[in-house]
Write a protein that holds these residues in place. Structure first.
Motif, short mmCIF file in Angstrom:
data_model
loop_
_atom_site.label_atom_id
_atom_site.label_comp_id
_atom_site.label_asym_id
_atom_site.label_seq_id
_atom_site.Cartn_x
_atom_site.Cartn_y
_atom_site.Cartn_z
N GLN A 1 0.83 -1.19 0.00
CA GLN A 1 0.00 0.00 0.00
C GLN A 1 0.88 1.25 0.00
O GLN A 1 1.97 1.25 0.55
CB GLN A 1 -0.92 0.02 1.24
N ASP A 2 0.38 2.30 -0.65
CA ASP A 2 1.13 3.54 -0.72
C ASP A 2 0.87 4.37 0.54
O ASP A 2 0.21 5.39 0.51
CB ASP A 2 0.73 4.32 -1.96
N GLU A 3 1.38 3.88 1.66
CA GLU A 3 1.23 4.60 2.91
C GLU A 3 2.48 4.42 3.77
O GLU A 3 3.22 3.44 3.63
CB GLU A 3 -0.01 4.13 3.67
#
Length: 202
Positions: free
Chosen positions: A81-83
């Motif tokens: 995930q892009d976090e």
């Protein structure tokens, strides 16, 4: 600008996993003569700050009755995930010289009448104080033609900012489009298979 942080009562893999599940990012704060401390910040609040100020953001961190000027020294992101998975924040002073990679951004690309613009370098390294860090450095391509080149020396650098990269380093070129060969309209002749017996119809 400021962001609030809470002191972590427990650390380790399990505690970090629990923090992330409730929308918090584990943070390690260190530097500038302060004692290293483990914190958490709200993910949505930090993402909003980053979107507004960019990766080189300098901001005040409020925690446990303290206010400390910080910047993002390092981070880790989740693999799927892009976090942000975790953050390292470095405590700094307002007069401290920092070395920063500043993004290069093209403007007026739509005015280019010929050629293809290619950024050879996506960033330029500069040294400056926290309050003078530019969010980006713009390169105006209006009027450029095929064969034009821009170097670090051609960049418009803000006052109180020193560029550390070689002045002759190329950052942008304008090249001619690659020609795609036209497909031939000639009929393709199938090769004759030697030795194949002809099939006769009854």
């Amino acid at each position: 600008m400021a962001i609030k942080a809470d002191v972590r009562k427990s650390t380790g893999t399990s505690a970090s996993r629990k923090a992330r599940k409730v929308g918090l990012i584990p943070v390690t704060l260190y530097g500038n003569g302060i004692e290293t401390v483990s914190l958490t910040v709200d993910r949505r609040e930090f993402d909003a700050l980053l979107k507004r100020e960019g990766a080189n953001a300098v901001f005040d961190l409020e925690y446990d009755g303290n206010v400390q000027k910080v910047w993002i020294k390092d981070f880790a992101k989740a693999s799927l995930q892009d976090e942000f998975y975790s953050l390292d924040l470095e405590a700094i002073s307002k007069d401290q010289k920092l070395t920063v990679d500043v993004p290069l951004v093209l403007i007026n690309e739509e005015t280019l009448k010929e050629g293809i613009v290619e950024l050879i370098a996506n960033t330029v390294q500069v040294e400056t104080t926290p309050d003078n860090i530019p969010s980006n450095i713009e390169i105006d391509v209006e009027g450029l033609v095929i064969g034009d080149v821009k170097t670090v020396a051609d960049l418009s650098i803000p006052a109180n900012v020193e560029v550390l990269d070689d002045a002759q380093q190329t950052v942008l070129t304008v090249s001619a489009p690659t020609e795609v060969p036209e497909e031939s309209d000639e009929e393709v002749v199938e090769p004759e298979v030697i030795g194949e017996e002809e099939t006769q119809e009854d």
